[in-house]
Design a protein around this motif. Sequence first.
Motif, PDB file in Angstrom:
ATOM      1  N   GLY A  89      -0.548   3.980  -7.062  1.00 20.10           N
ATOM      2  CA  GLY A  89       0.633   4.196  -7.902  1.00 20.10           C
ATOM      3  C   GLY A  89       1.830   4.723  -7.138  1.00 20.10           C
ATOM      4  N   VAL A  90       2.225   4.004  -6.086  1.00 17.81           N
ATOM      5  CA  VAL A  90       3.222   4.532  -5.153  1.00 17.81           C
ATOM      6  C   VAL A  90       4.618   4.692  -5.755  1.00 17.81           C
ATOM      7  CG1 VAL A  90       1.927   3.674  -3.171  1.00 17.81           C
ATOM      8  CG2 VAL A  90       3.800   2.302  -4.113  1.00 17.81           C
ATOM      9  N   ASP A  91       4.924   4.005  -6.847  1.00 22.63           N
ATOM     10  CA  ASP A  91       6.231   4.225  -7.469  1.00 22.63           C
ATOM     11  C   ASP A  91       6.310   5.638  -8.054  1.00 22.63           C
ATOM     12  OD1 ASP A  91       7.243   1.737  -6.791  1.00 22.63           O
ATOM     13  OD2 ASP A  91       6.572   0.792  -8.652  1.00 22.63           O
ATOM     14  N   ALA A  92       5.249   6.086  -8.678  1.00 16.59           N
ATOM     15  CA  ALA A  92       5.210   7.439  -9.246  1.00 16.59           C
ATOM     16  C   ALA A  92       4.813   8.487  -8.211  1.00 16.59           C
ATOM     17  CB  ALA A  92       4.244   7.483 -10.421  1.00 16.59           C
ATOM     18  N   TYR A  93       4.025   8.097  -7.221  1.00 17.54           N
ATOM     19  CA  TYR A  93       3.516   9.027  -6.210  1.00 17.54           C
ATOM     20  C   TYR A  93       3.778   8.455  -4.812  1.00 17.54           C
ATOM     21  CZ  TYR A  93       1.061  10.584 -10.380  1.00 17.54           C
ATOM     22  OH  TYR A  93       0.764  11.001 -11.649  1.00 17.54           O
ATOM     23  N   PRO A  94       5.013   8.519  -4.334  1.00 18.58           N
ATOM     24  CA  PRO A  94       5.372   7.864  -3.068  1.00 18.58           C
ATOM     25  C   PRO A  94       4.811   8.538  -1.817  1.00 18.58           C
ATOM     26  CG  PRO A  94       7.252   9.054  -3.946  1.00 18.58           C
ATOM     27  CD  PRO A  94       6.174   9.125  -4.985  1.00 18.58           C
ATOM     28  N   THR A  95       4.319   9.767  -1.950  1.00 17.98           N
ATOM     29  CA  THR A  95       3.760  10.450  -0.777  1.00 17.98           C
ATOM     30  C   THR A  95       2.399  11.052  -1.089  1.00 17.98           C
ATOM     31  OG1 THR A  95       4.829  12.566  -1.321  1.00 17.98           O
ATOM     32  CG2 THR A  95       6.052  11.054   0.123  1.00 17.98           C
TER      33      THR A  95
ATOM     34  N   ILE B   3      -3.237  13.477  -3.413  1.00 16.33           N
ATOM     35  CA  ILE B   3      -3.007  12.048  -3.633  1.00 16.33           C
ATOM     36  C   ILE B   3      -2.811  11.856  -5.138  1.00 16.33           C
ATOM     37  CG2 ILE B   3      -3.994   9.725  -3.487  1.00 16.33           C
ATOM     38  CD1 ILE B   3      -5.698  10.688  -1.127  1.00 16.33           C
ATOM     39  N   LYS B   4      -1.799  11.111  -5.525  1.00 11.97           N
ATOM     40  CA  LYS B   4      -1.496  10.859  -6.936  1.00 11.97           C
ATOM     41  C   LYS B   4      -1.356  12.156  -7.728  1.00 11.97           C
ATOM     42  CE  LYS B   4      -3.018   7.268  -9.189  1.00 11.97           C
ATOM     43  NZ  LYS B   4      -3.885   6.263  -9.836  1.00 11.97           N
TER      44      LYS B   4
ATOM     45  N   ASP C 288       3.609   8.368   3.893  1.00 13.58           N
ATOM     46  CA  ASP C 288       4.441   7.493   3.077  1.00 13.58           C
ATOM     47  C   ASP C 288       3.552   6.427   2.447  1.00 13.58           C
ATOM     48  OD1 ASP C 288       6.215   5.708   1.977  1.00 13.58           O
ATOM     49  OD2 ASP C 288       7.221   5.217   3.860  1.00 13.58           O
ATOM     50  N   MET C 289       3.169   6.638   1.201  1.00 18.02           N
ATOM     51  CA  MET C 289       2.229   5.731   0.545  1.00 18.02           C
ATOM     52  C   MET C 289       2.831   4.349   0.291  1.00 18.02           C
ATOM     53  SD  MET C 289      -0.470   7.466   0.561  1.00 18.02           S
ATOM     54  CE  MET C 289      -1.603   6.558  -0.478  1.00 18.02           C
ATOM     55  N   LYS C 290       4.158   4.252   0.277  1.00 26.63           N
ATOM     56  CA  LYS C 290       4.794   2.938   0.115  1.00 26.63           C
ATOM     57  C   LYS C 290       4.645   2.086   1.375  1.00 26.63           C
ATOM     58  CE  LYS C 290       8.047   4.096  -3.481  1.00 26.63           C
ATOM     59  NZ  LYS C 290       9.389   3.872  -3.999  1.00 26.63           N
ATOM     60  N   SER C 291       4.213   2.704   2.476  1.00 26.66           N
ATOM     61  CA  SER C 291       4.081   1.982   3.749  1.00 26.66           C
ATOM     62  C   SER C 291       2.698   1.377   3.958  1.00 26.66           C
ATOM     63  CB  SER C 291       4.390   2.931   4.914  1.00 26.66           C
ATOM     64  OG  SER C 291       3.312   3.847   5.096  1.00 26.66           O
ATOM     65  N   ILE C 292       1.832   1.439   2.953  1.00 26.35           N
ATOM     66  CA  ILE C 292       0.472   0.903   3.108  1.00 26.35           C
ATOM     67  C   ILE C 292       0.539  -0.563   3.545  1.00 26.35           C
ATOM     68  CG2 ILE C 292      -1.670   0.274   1.921  1.00 26.35           C
ATOM     69  CD1 ILE C 292      -1.217   2.691   0.083  1.00 26.35           C
TER      70      ILE C 292
ATOM     71  N   HIS D 236      -1.549  -4.773  -4.698  1.00 34.14           N
ATOM     72  CA  HIS D 236      -2.560  -4.164  -5.564  1.00 34.14           C
ATOM     73  C   HIS D 236      -2.819  -2.710  -5.166  1.00 34.14           C
ATOM     74  CE1 HIS D 236      -6.622  -4.701  -7.826  1.00 34.14           C
ATOM     75  NE2 HIS D 236      -5.724  -4.076  -8.542  1.00 34.14           N
ATOM     76  N   LEU D 237      -2.910  -2.430  -3.864  1.00 34.47           N
ATOM     77  CA  LEU D 237      -3.139  -1.052  -3.416  1.00 34.47           C
ATOM     78  C   LEU D 237      -1.990  -0.125  -3.810  1.00 34.47           C
ATOM     79  CD1 LEU D 237      -4.620  -1.685   0.138  1.00 34.47           C
ATOM     80  CD2 LEU D 237      -5.843  -0.804  -1.864  1.00 34.47           C
ATOM     81  N   LYS D 238      -0.780  -0.664  -3.867  1.00 30.15           N
ATOM     82  CA  LYS D 238       0.393   0.141  -4.224  1.00 30.15           C
ATOM     83  C   LYS D 238       0.563   0.285  -5.732  1.00 30.15           C
ATOM     84  CE  LYS D 238       2.734  -1.173   0.028  1.00 30.15           C
ATOM     85  NZ  LYS D 238       3.846  -1.919   0.652  1.00 30.15           N
TER      86      LYS D 238
END
Length: 192
Positions: A103-109, A133-134, A75-79, A95-97
Motif C-alpha cells: 500500500g505504498v500510496d498510503a505508506y510510502p516509507t 511497515i504499513k 522508499d517503498m515506492k521504489s520496489i 501488485h507489490l505496491k
Amino acid sequence: MKNTIKSFAFLAVIACLTFSFTTLKTEKKDIKTEKSNVVWKGYKVTGAHDGTIAISSGNLLFNDDVLTGGTFVMDMKSIIVTDLEGDYKGKLETHLKSDDFFGVDAYPTATLTFTNVKASGKNAYNITGDLTIKGKTNPITFVMSIYGSKASASLKVDRSKYDVKYGSASFFDDLKDKTIYDEFDLIADLEF
C-alpha cells in the motif's frame, strides 16, 4: 597504615570522579544511499521472486567506533522486481505496491530503528529494532557485521505482523499452490 588507607580512598574517589565526567565520543555516520542497497526475496509454494528497495535515508551511531544505534528509512515506492522482465515484471511491481501488499500510496516509507545493540564478536553485533511497515511497528532481531565503512545485515520479516495479507495462509484457508509464505528476506549492504 591509616595514611595508606586514606591514600587509596582518595585515589578511588578521584578515579570515580574522572570516569563520571568522561564521556564517550558519539559519532553519527550517514548512510551513502547511492552506494547502499537492500535486496528482498519473497517465497511461494511454486518458487520465489526477488528485487530491490531503495534506502532514502539512514545512519549508524558509534561510540568510540563501537556501534550503538541506527535508523533507516526505505522508499517503498521504489520496489523493483529483478527476476522478471516485461509485462510480468511490471504487473508484479504494481501488485507489490498495491493495497494487497505494501500500500505504498498510503505508506510510502518503512522504517527500522535500533533499540538495543550488543557486540557479539570483533565485527558483529546482535541488534533488536523496531520495524514499521504499513504503519504497524513490531520488534525484529538480526545480526549486523561491520568492516571499515561497510555494513551488512540479513533480516527475516514476517509480513503477517504488518497486515500484508495477500496469499497468506495465516489469513486465508485452502490456498494450496497459490500460498505465498509469510516470511521474506531483506539483505542490506551499506556504505557510510
